[in-house]
Scaffold this motif. Structure first.
Motif, short mmCIF file in Angstrom:
data_model
loop_
_atom_site.label_atom_id
_atom_site.label_comp_id
_atom_site.label_asym_id
_atom_site.label_seq_id
_atom_site.Cartn_x
_atom_site.Cartn_y
_atom_site.Cartn_z
N ALA A 255 0.85 -1.20 0.00
CA ALA A 255 0.00 0.00 0.00
C ALA A 255 0.88 1.24 0.00
N GLU A 256 0.34 2.34 -0.53
CA GLU A 256 1.05 3.62 -0.54
C GLU A 256 0.33 4.59 0.39
N TYR A 257 1.10 5.27 1.22
CA TYR A 257 0.53 6.26 2.13
C TYR A 257 1.57 7.36 2.37
N ASN A 258 1.15 8.61 2.15
CA ASN A 258 2.04 9.76 2.30
C ASN A 258 3.32 9.58 1.46
N ARG A 259 3.11 9.09 0.23
CA ARG A 259 4.21 8.90 -0.72
C ARG A 259 5.25 7.90 -0.21
N ARG A 260 4.82 7.03 0.67
CA ARG A 260 5.66 5.94 1.17
C ARG A 260 4.94 4.62 0.95
N TYR A 261 5.74 3.56 0.74
CA TYR A 261 5.18 2.23 0.50
C TYR A 261 5.34 1.35 1.73
N PHE A 262 4.29 0.57 1.99
CA PHE A 262 4.29 -0.36 3.13
C PHE A 262 3.80 -1.72 2.63
N LYS A 263 4.35 -2.75 3.22
CA LYS A 263 4.05 -4.10 2.78
C LYS A 263 3.43 -4.90 3.91
N MET A 264 2.28 -5.47 3.64
CA MET A 264 1.57 -6.28 4.64
C MET A 264 1.69 -7.77 4.31
N CYS A 265 1.30 -8.59 5.29
CA CYS A 265 1.49 -10.04 5.14
C CYS A 265 0.25 -10.76 4.64
#
Length: 309
Positions: free
Chosen positions: A70-80
């Motif tokens: 997912a992208e949030y505040n121009r940052r990417y995060f990865k979930m399991c």
């Protein structure tokens, strides 16, 4: 495409168009992954939802797909998982700083998997807990029965210490919550180590004892055969001493063949010489020859020397 053309022409056009489309897709995925690496968030490849809700370190780097990213505040995060992705999208603020309950530990405080080769390269550093699996021990309420040796296949490193886990699932539990398992104390009494010992590393007597007790071993069969066939000439060499010359070995092999042939006379003659008398015509043709050969052994010099001994 022009349907009036031949099917081969249409086929070539299709292959060309599909190749161009696939190249676009590969380029897009390659750039997306590169962008993801450049803009990755504060949690790296660790799932921020697992860390916030369960205080678990779940590394998603082994999953190449960005299905749960997912992208949030121009940052990417990865979930399991899909569930954690939906939780993140519903309220991302509670999973990122400054509102997240737990930040990601420093890089030197993150656990990591090790291969068997990597563990061996760390020699002479020793494995903690004498190689026992910390997860099995703690989950087993630190009982003596829960002391199970781990496998080098499921090794981990944490705080510059090495540990081995019993199974892949136990390795995952350690990596998820290393603070729970890393500093356990063994009891004063532990099970003995069960590492295999190479036979060639044993002293000579110990080696012979172990090989002799191995079922169907070459030495066992040789000794048994020698015991069964050494009734007449127990002092005859085995004729298989590789330190002797080829001429000597061949000479004693001939003697051994003669020895085995003479040993076979006893069961042969005893099977024919029963209580019931048999006419000479009823006996095998070679009976007289083998009987004379057997009686001649009694008068041989070797037999007299054996009797004197």
């Amino acid at each position: 495409m022009d349907g009036l053309k031949s099917k081969w022409y249409i086929w070539e056009c299709l292959i060309k168009e599909i190749s161009i489309s696939m190249e676009y897709i590969h380029t897009y995925l390659r750039k997306t992954r590169s962008e993801f690496q450049r803009q990755i968030g504060e949690f790296g490849h660790y799932c921020p939802v697992c860390l916030a809700l369960q205080n678990h370190l779940v590394d998603c780097s082994e999953t190449a797909s960005l299905m749960y990213a997912a992208e949030y505040n121009r940052r990417y995060f990865k979930m399991c998982s899909t569930q954690h992705l939906e939780s993140f999208l519903a309220s991302p603020d509670q999973f990122v700083s400054p509102l997240c309950p737990r930040p990601l530990p420093e890089a030197d405080l993150l656990p990591k998997k090790l291969t068997e080769a990597e563990v061996r390269n760390r020699f002479p550093q020793q494995i903690e807990m004498k190689g026992f699996c910390p997860v099995t021990y703690l989950d087993g309420k630190e009982r003596y029965e829960a002391l199970v040796h781990g496998s080098m296949e499921f090794a981990v490193e944490y705080r510059e210490r090495l540990y081995t886990c019993e199974t892949k699932q136990k390795q995952y539990k350690f990596l998820s919550a290393p603070e729970v398992y890393w500093d356990l104390k063994l009891p004063s009494k532990v099970p003995p180590l069960c590492e295999p010992i190479p036979l060639t590393s044993l002293p000579t007597l110990g080696y012979l004892e172990q090989v002799r007790n191995t079922p169907n071993s070459q030495m066992n069969c040789s000794i048994s055969a020698h015991g069964c066939q050494s009734k007449l000439f127990f002092f005859l060499p085995t004729a298989f001493n590789h330190s002797s010359t080829e001429h000597i070995r061949q000479m004693y092999k001939k003697k051994l063949a003669s020895f085995e042939e003479n040993c076979a006379l006893i069961p042969y003659l005893s099977s024919l010489m029963r209580a019931d008398y048999k006419l000479p015509s009823e006996l095998p043709v070679d009976f007289d020859f083998k009987m004379k050969k057997f009686l001649a052994l009694r008068d041989s010099p070797k037999a007299k020397s054996a009797n004197l001994a």
